[in-house]
Motif scaffolding. Structure first.
Motif, PDB file in Angstrom:
ATOM      1  N   ASP A 223       0.815  -1.217   0.000  1.00  0.00           N
ATOM      2  CA  ASP A 223       0.000   0.000   0.000  1.00  0.00           C
ATOM      3  C   ASP A 223       0.846   1.262   0.000  1.00  0.00           C
ATOM      4  O   ASP A 223       0.367   2.334  -0.345  1.00  0.00           O
ATOM      5  N   THR A 224       2.094   1.123   0.457  1.00  0.00           N
ATOM      6  CA  THR A 224       2.939   2.316   0.533  1.00  0.00           C
ATOM      7  C   THR A 224       4.242   2.103  -0.235  1.00  0.00           C
ATOM      8  O   THR A 224       4.668   0.968  -0.468  1.00  0.00           O
ATOM      9  N   VAL A 225       4.838   3.216  -0.610  1.00  0.00           N
ATOM     10  CA  VAL A 225       6.144   3.177  -1.280  1.00  0.00           C
ATOM     11  C   VAL A 225       7.038   4.200  -0.584  1.00  0.00           C
ATOM     12  O   VAL A 225       6.542   5.224  -0.085  1.00  0.00           O
ATOM     13  N   THR A 226       8.317   3.888  -0.518  1.00  0.00           N
ATOM     14  CA  THR A 226       9.271   4.823   0.092  1.00  0.00           C
ATOM     15  C   THR A 226      10.282   5.239  -0.966  1.00  0.00           C
ATOM     16  O   THR A 226      10.862   4.386  -1.647  1.00  0.00           O
ATOM     17  N   ILE A 227      10.441   6.546  -1.102  1.00  0.00           N
ATOM     18  CA  ILE A 227      11.349   7.099  -2.107  1.00  0.00           C
ATOM     19  C   ILE A 227      12.475   7.812  -1.362  1.00  0.00           C
ATOM     20  O   ILE A 227      12.214   8.764  -0.624  1.00  0.00           O
ATOM     21  N   SER A 228      13.701   7.327  -1.526  1.00  0.00           N
ATOM     22  CA  SER A 228      14.841   7.903  -0.806  1.00  0.00           C
ATOM     23  C   SER A 228      15.745   8.622  -1.799  1.00  0.00           C
ATOM     24  O   SER A 228      16.156   8.041  -2.801  1.00  0.00           O
ATOM     25  N   LEU A 229      16.039   9.880  -1.489  1.00  0.00           N
ATOM     26  CA  LEU A 229      16.783  10.730  -2.426  1.00  0.00           C
ATOM     27  C   LEU A 229      17.991  11.382  -1.781  1.00  0.00           C
ATOM     28  O   LEU A 229      17.907  11.865  -0.639  1.00  0.00           O
ATOM     29  N   SER A 230      19.078  11.393  -2.503  1.00  0.00           N
ATOM     30  CA  SER A 230      20.262  12.163  -2.123  1.00  0.00           C
ATOM     31  C   SER A 230      20.853  12.748  -3.383  1.00  0.00           C
ATOM     32  O   SER A 230      20.824  12.100  -4.440  1.00  0.00           O
ATOM     33  N   SER A 231      21.406  13.957  -3.253  1.00  0.00           N
ATOM     34  CA  SER A 231      22.031  14.596  -4.417  1.00  0.00           C
ATOM     35  C   SER A 231      23.086  13.681  -5.003  1.00  0.00           C
ATOM     36  O   SER A 231      23.885  13.097  -4.256  1.00  0.00           O
ATOM     37  N   GLU A 232      23.088  13.584  -6.288  1.00  0.00           N
ATOM     38  CA  GLU A 232      24.119  12.851  -7.026  1.00  0.00           C
ATOM     39  C   GLU A 232      24.192  11.364  -6.682  1.00  0.00           C
ATOM     40  O   GLU A 232      25.235  10.742  -6.805  1.00  0.00           O
ATOM     41  N   LEU A 233      23.087  10.815  -6.216  1.00  0.00           N
ATOM     42  CA  LEU A 233      23.024   9.370  -5.979  1.00  0.00           C
ATOM     43  C   LEU A 233      21.760   8.813  -6.653  1.00  0.00           C
ATOM     44  O   LEU A 233      20.800   9.549  -6.856  1.00  0.00           O
ATOM     45  N   PRO A 234      21.758   7.522  -6.964  1.00  0.00           N
ATOM     46  CA  PRO A 234      20.522   6.950  -7.495  1.00  0.00           C
ATOM     47  C   PRO A 234      19.394   7.044  -6.466  1.00  0.00           C
ATOM     48  O   PRO A 234      19.641   6.975  -5.258  1.00  0.00           O
ATOM     49  N   VAL A 235      18.178   7.208  -6.947  1.00  0.00           N
ATOM     50  CA  VAL A 235      17.005   7.183  -6.067  1.00  0.00           C
ATOM     51  C   VAL A 235      16.724   5.721  -5.726  1.00  0.00           C
ATOM     52  O   VAL A 235      17.035   4.820  -6.512  1.00  0.00           O
ATOM     53  N   VAL A 236      16.182   5.512  -4.533  1.00  0.00           N
ATOM     54  CA  VAL A 236      15.753   4.166  -4.148  1.00  0.00           C
ATOM     55  C   VAL A 236      14.243   4.191  -3.972  1.00  0.00           C
ATOM     56  O   VAL A 236      13.716   4.989  -3.197  1.00  0.00           O
ATOM     57  N   VAL A 237      13.558   3.351  -4.732  1.00  0.00           N
ATOM     58  CA  VAL A 237      12.102   3.244  -4.643  1.00  0.00           C
ATOM     59  C   VAL A 237      11.813   1.870  -4.047  1.00  0.00           C
ATOM     60  O   VAL A 237      12.134   0.851  -4.659  1.00  0.00           O
ATOM     61  N   GLU A 238      11.271   1.866  -2.836  1.00  0.00           N
ATOM     62  CA  GLU A 238      11.132   0.591  -2.124  1.00  0.00           C
ATOM     63  C   GLU A 238       9.680   0.232  -1.825  1.00  0.00           C
ATOM     64  O   GLU A 238       8.913   1.051  -1.335  1.00  0.00           O
ATOM     65  N   TYR A 239       9.352  -1.018  -2.146  1.00  0.00           N
ATOM     66  CA  TYR A 239       8.056  -1.595  -1.795  1.00  0.00           C
ATOM     67  C   TYR A 239       8.321  -2.757  -0.848  1.00  0.00           C
ATOM     68  O   TYR A 239       9.171  -3.604  -1.136  1.00  0.00           O
ATOM     69  N   LYS A 240       7.603  -2.798   0.270  1.00  0.00           N
ATOM     70  CA  LYS A 240       7.732  -3.944   1.175  1.00  0.00           C
ATOM     71  C   LYS A 240       6.955  -5.118   0.579  1.00  0.00           C
ATOM     72  O   LYS A 240       5.902  -4.919  -0.035  1.00  0.00           O
ATOM     73  N   VAL A 241       7.486  -6.318   0.769  1.00  0.00           N
ATOM     74  CA  VAL A 241       6.762  -7.519   0.348  1.00  0.00           C
ATOM     75  C   VAL A 241       6.214  -8.157   1.625  1.00  0.00           C
ATOM     76  O   VAL A 241       6.945  -8.847   2.350  1.00  0.00           O
ATOM     77  N   ALA A 242       4.962  -7.872   1.924  1.00  0.00           N
ATOM     78  CA  ALA A 242       4.311  -8.326   3.156  1.00  0.00           C
ATOM     79  C   ALA A 242       5.271  -8.116   4.329  1.00  0.00           C
ATOM     80  O   ALA A 242       5.892  -7.072   4.444  1.00  0.00           O
ATOM     81  N   GLU A 243       5.387  -9.107   5.209  1.00  0.00           N
ATOM     82  CA  GLU A 243       6.295  -8.976   6.354  1.00  0.00           C
ATOM     83  C   GLU A 243       7.629  -9.638   6.043  1.00  0.00           C
ATOM     84  O   GLU A 243       8.483  -9.724   6.919  1.00  0.00           O
ATOM     85  N   MET A 244       7.787 -10.118   4.807  1.00  0.00           N
ATOM     86  CA  MET A 244       8.926 -10.994   4.571  1.00  0.00           C
ATOM     87  C   MET A 244      10.096 -10.382   3.813  1.00  0.00           C
ATOM     88  O   MET A 244      11.142 -11.032   3.697  1.00  0.00           O
ATOM     89  N   GLY A 245       9.956  -9.200   3.339  1.00  0.00           N
ATOM     90  CA  GLY A 245      11.100  -8.647   2.625  1.00  0.00           C
ATOM     91  C   GLY A 245      10.755  -7.384   1.862  1.00  0.00           C
ATOM     92  O   GLY A 245       9.869  -6.628   2.246  1.00  0.00           O
ATOM     93  N   TYR A 246      11.472  -7.194   0.767  1.00  0.00           N
ATOM     94  CA  TYR A 246      11.298  -5.955   0.013  1.00  0.00           C
ATOM     95  C   TYR A 246      11.702  -6.156  -1.437  1.00  0.00           C
ATOM     96  O   TYR A 246      12.391  -7.105  -1.794  1.00  0.00           O
ATOM     97  N   ILE A 247      11.234  -5.201  -2.239  1.00  0.00           N
ATOM     98  CA  ILE A 247      11.762  -5.057  -3.592  1.00  0.00           C
ATOM     99  C   ILE A 247      12.211  -3.602  -3.692  1.00  0.00           C
ATOM    100  O   ILE A 247      11.448  -2.691  -3.376  1.00  0.00           O
ATOM    101  N   ARG A 248      13.479  -3.406  -4.004  1.00  0.00           N
ATOM    102  CA  ARG A 248      14.036  -2.050  -4.103  1.00  0.00           C
ATOM    103  C   ARG A 248      14.523  -1.814  -5.524  1.00  0.00           C
ATOM    104  O   ARG A 248      15.227  -2.661  -6.086  1.00  0.00           O
TER     105      ARG A 248
END
Lengths: 257, 14
Positions: A223-248
């Motif tokens: 239901d949620t997505v997390t977008i992590s940003l820093s200058s001059e670095l790749p963005v990280v777009v993260e989705y949790k996979v239930a309680e068991m992990g993630y796809i970044r």
């Protein structure tokens, strides 16, 4: 010998749908930690990292670390044959050249075996250090999907800017420009509807919308997505996979020439 | 026109 039993088989189906358009072939790595994958798209602009922790499986047997090269299009074809309520078991022998997907219906009245050929894939594995990001935005995944889809009808590149005013998604194209601003909003009935903006430093980066749109294929996973940003670095777009992990998803920025 | 970075520029090959 490898045997991984996932009661919520639909998670694996959704994971495949989230990566198969970005990556053609990839090695799935199996260890005591879990079932994981790291792969780049063919143009080396984006990278996807998946982890399904061993604790999330009902049964997890992995006698020794195993790397299995799979064509994700073919794997997706096979997993599409599993019902959404099916229990999926992944089985492989050490040194074998096939993997078996077993699908069990919840009432155990239908059991199917699909055996897929493995392939040798030479892949680079990149070390991704933990970084302190300048800004982290958490928002409903459906809202992020909508924004990426809407902006890609106007332009090819999205500029994501985080200031104390909020997070701004902008694009420009032949027909005009578009700006969408989201403000922090934590006064919502459901926590997954919140927009949370954690800004340590303002940041503004440009990215190809084509990739962002591809990442939003993971929307059904969370239901949620997390977008992590820093200058001059790749963005990280993260989705949790239930309680068991993630796809970044990691996406390299664009710069003006 | 923007220049698209390659992701391998940011992370070390292990």
């Amino acid at each position: 010998m490898l045997e991984l039993r996932l009661v919520q088989g639909s998670l694996l189906k959704k994971v495949l749908e989230s990566i198969k358009d970005l990556v053609n072939d990839a090695n799935f790595d199996c260890s005591s930690t879990g079932f994981s994958l790291q792969a780049m798209d063919s143009s080396h602009v984006a990278l996807v990292s998946l982890l399904l922790r061993s604790e999330g499986f009902e049964h997890y047997r992995c006698d020794r670390n195993l790397s299995m090269g799979m064509n994700l299009g073919n794997m997706s074809k096979m997993l599409k044959c599993a019902g959404n309520d099916d229990i999926i078991t992944i089985k492989a022998d050490d040194g074998g050249d096939t993997v078996t997907f077993m699908f069990e219906s919840p009432t155990q009245d239908k059991i199917a075996d699909f055996e897929m050929k493995l392939m040798d894939i030479d892949s680079e594995h990149l070390g991704i250090p933990d970084a302190e990001y300048h800004s982290i935005v958490r928002m409903p995944s459906s809202e992020f999907q909508r924004i990426c889809k809407d902006l890609s009808t106007i332009g090819d590149t999205v500029v994501i800017s985080v200031t104390k005013e909020g997070v701004k998604f902008s694009t420009a194209g032949d027909i005009g420009t578009a700006n969408i601003v989201l403000r922090q909003n934590t006064t919502v009935d459901k926590p997954e509807d919140a927009i949370v903006i954690e800004m340590n430093e303002p940041v503004s980066l440009s990215f190809a919308l084509r990739y962002m749109n591809s990442f939003t294929k993971a929307t059904p996973l969370s239901d949620t997505v997390t977008i992590s940003l820093s200058s001059e670095l790749p963005v990280v777009v993260e989705y949790k996979v239930a309680e068991m992990g993630y796809i970044r998803y990691y996406l390299a920025p664009k710069i003006e020439e | 026109p923007d220049k698209q970075f390659d992701i391998t520029l940011f992370y070390k090959d292990l």
